[in-house]
Design a protein around this motif. Structure first.
Motif, PDB file in Angstrom:
ATOM      1  N   ASP A 123      34.709  90.418  64.820  1.00  0.00           N
ATOM      2  CA  ASP A 123      34.412  88.964  64.863  1.00  0.00           C
ATOM      3  C   ASP A 123      35.905  88.168  65.022  1.00  0.00           C
ATOM      4  OD1 ASP A 123      31.884  89.184  64.481  1.00  0.00           O
ATOM      5  OD2 ASP A 123      31.829  88.453  62.549  1.00  0.00           O
ATOM      6  N   VAL A 124      37.010  88.475  64.274  1.00  0.00           N
ATOM      7  CA  VAL A 124      37.998  87.813  64.075  1.00  0.00           C
ATOM      8  C   VAL A 124      39.035  88.373  65.283  1.00  0.00           C
ATOM      9  CG1 VAL A 124      40.306  87.215  62.887  1.00  0.00           C
ATOM     10  CG2 VAL A 124      38.176  87.134  61.881  1.00  0.00           C
ATOM     11  N   PHE A 125      39.255  89.795  65.449  1.00  0.00           N
ATOM     12  CA  PHE A 125      40.209  90.301  66.566  1.00  0.00           C
ATOM     13  C   PHE A 125      39.465  90.702  67.715  1.00  0.00           C
ATOM     14  CE2 PHE A 125      41.890  90.733  62.179  1.00  0.00           C
ATOM     15  CZ  PHE A 125      42.998  89.830  62.091  1.00  0.00           C
ATOM     16  N   GLY A 126      38.381  90.583  67.822  1.00  0.00           N
ATOM     17  CA  GLY A 126      37.816  91.228  69.122  1.00  0.00           C
ATOM     18  C   GLY A 126      37.771  92.828  69.237  1.00  0.00           C
ATOM     19  N   VAL A 127      38.257  93.409  68.067  1.00  0.00           N
ATOM     20  CA  VAL A 127      38.347  94.945  68.189  1.00  0.00           C
ATOM     21  C   VAL A 127      37.224  95.891  67.338  1.00  0.00           C
ATOM     22  CG1 VAL A 127      39.962  96.968  67.419  1.00  0.00           C
ATOM     23  CG2 VAL A 127      40.701  94.569  68.043  1.00  0.00           C
ATOM     24  N   THR A 128      36.686  96.695  68.134  1.00  0.00           N
ATOM     25  CA  THR A 128      35.539  97.401  67.542  1.00  0.00           C
ATOM     26  C   THR A 128      35.972  98.609  66.747  1.00  0.00           C
ATOM     27  OG1 THR A 128      34.127  96.783  69.430  1.00  0.00           O
ATOM     28  CG2 THR A 128      33.460  98.552  68.037  1.00  0.00           C
ATOM     29  N   ILE A 129      35.461  99.070  65.620  1.00  0.00           N
ATOM     30  CA  ILE A 129      35.821 100.220  64.979  1.00  0.00           C
ATOM     31  C   ILE A 129      34.351 100.967  64.825  1.00  0.00           C
ATOM     32  CG2 ILE A 129      36.288 101.089  62.584  1.00  0.00           C
ATOM     33  CD1 ILE A 129      37.735  98.298  62.265  1.00  0.00           C
ATOM     34  N   THR A 130      34.498 102.094  65.693  1.00  0.00           N
ATOM     35  CA  THR A 130      33.407 102.992  65.694  1.00  0.00           C
ATOM     36  C   THR A 130      33.441 104.259  64.535  1.00  0.00           C
ATOM     37  OG1 THR A 130      34.416 104.658  67.088  1.00  0.00           O
ATOM     38  CG2 THR A 130      33.509 102.548  68.381  1.00  0.00           C
ATOM     39  N   GLN A 163      52.700  89.349  61.234  1.00  0.00           N
ATOM     40  CA  GLN A 163      51.866  88.408  61.241  1.00  0.00           C
ATOM     41  C   GLN A 163      50.335  88.941  61.426  1.00  0.00           C
ATOM     42  OE1 GLN A 163      51.863  84.881  60.759  1.00  0.00           O
ATOM     43  NE2 GLN A 163      49.991  84.800  60.995  1.00  0.00           N
ATOM     44  N   LEU A 164      50.122  89.920  62.071  1.00  0.00           N
ATOM     45  CA  LEU A 164      48.834  90.571  61.970  1.00  0.00           C
ATOM     46  C   LEU A 164      48.634  91.205  60.712  1.00  0.00           C
ATOM     47  CD1 LEU A 164      46.467  91.557  63.768  1.00  0.00           C
ATOM     48  CD2 LEU A 164      47.915  93.481  64.275  1.00  0.00           C
ATOM     49  N   ALA A 165      49.596  91.622  59.989  1.00  0.00           N
ATOM     50  CA  ALA A 165      49.121  92.478  58.802  1.00  0.00           C
ATOM     51  C   ALA A 165      48.805  91.129  57.884  1.00  0.00           C
ATOM     52  CB  ALA A 165      50.413  93.202  58.197  1.00  0.00           C
ATOM     53  N   ARG A 166      49.535  90.141  57.901  1.00  0.00           N
ATOM     54  CA  ARG A 166      49.161  89.021  56.724  1.00  0.00           C
ATOM     55  C   ARG A 166      47.696  88.503  57.251  1.00  0.00           C
ATOM     56  NH1 ARG A 166      54.666  87.318  57.482  1.00  0.00           N
ATOM     57  NH2 ARG A 166      54.157  86.353  59.351  1.00  0.00           N
ATOM     58  N   GLU A 167      47.242  88.453  58.457  1.00  0.00           N
ATOM     59  CA  GLU A 167      46.086  87.928  58.986  1.00  0.00           C
ATOM     60  C   GLU A 167      44.770  89.086  58.456  1.00  0.00           C
ATOM     61  OE1 GLU A 167      47.869  85.583  63.069  1.00  0.00           O
ATOM     62  OE2 GLU A 167      46.161  87.431  63.178  1.00  0.00           O
ATOM     63  N   VAL A 168      45.390  90.266  58.487  1.00  0.00           N
ATOM     64  CA  VAL A 168      44.407  91.310  58.129  1.00  0.00           C
ATOM     65  C   VAL A 168      44.320  91.137  56.608  1.00  0.00           C
ATOM     66  CG1 VAL A 168      43.869  93.909  57.852  1.00  0.00           C
ATOM     67  CG2 VAL A 168      44.820  92.868  60.349  1.00  0.00           C
TER      68      VAL A 168
END
Length: 95
Positions: A66-73, A17-22
């Motif tokens: 924005d969508v998942f609340g996860v930061t990519i540094t 499900q997460l892969a589909r959302e991404v």
């Protein structure tokens, strides 16, 4: 600790499900002319894959936050090499 079959099945379903959302996020936010279902889980996001560029990288990083609340540094840029790596990064950050 051993994982039960039910727990493994539940985790696999959540990951799919997460892969589909991404995939849907990629197509929507980057205005890609591709069906999200046609994006493979191991498909590279750059080069011969989806052919994203550096501006796309910034937009994707902001969209993931924005969508998942996860930061990519800058230290996490390896997570943008493929869809699977990006999903791994999001899952790890959420746990």
């Amino acid at each position: 600790m051993t994982m039960t079959l039910d727990e493994a099945t539940r985790r696999a379903g959540a990951r799919q499900q997460l892969a589909r959302e991404v995939k849907e996020l990629l197509v929507e936010r980057l205005s890609l002319d591709v069906d999200p279902a046609a994006i493979g889980d191991d498909q590279p996001l750059f080069g011969r894959g989806l052919e994203l560029d550096s501006i796309d990288t910034l937009e994707l990083a902001m969209a993931v936050e924005d969508v998942f609340g996860v930061t990519i540094t800058d230290d996490d840029t390896h997570s943008l090499l493929s869809l699977n790596r990006l999903v791994d990064h999001i899952e790890a950050a959420r746990s």
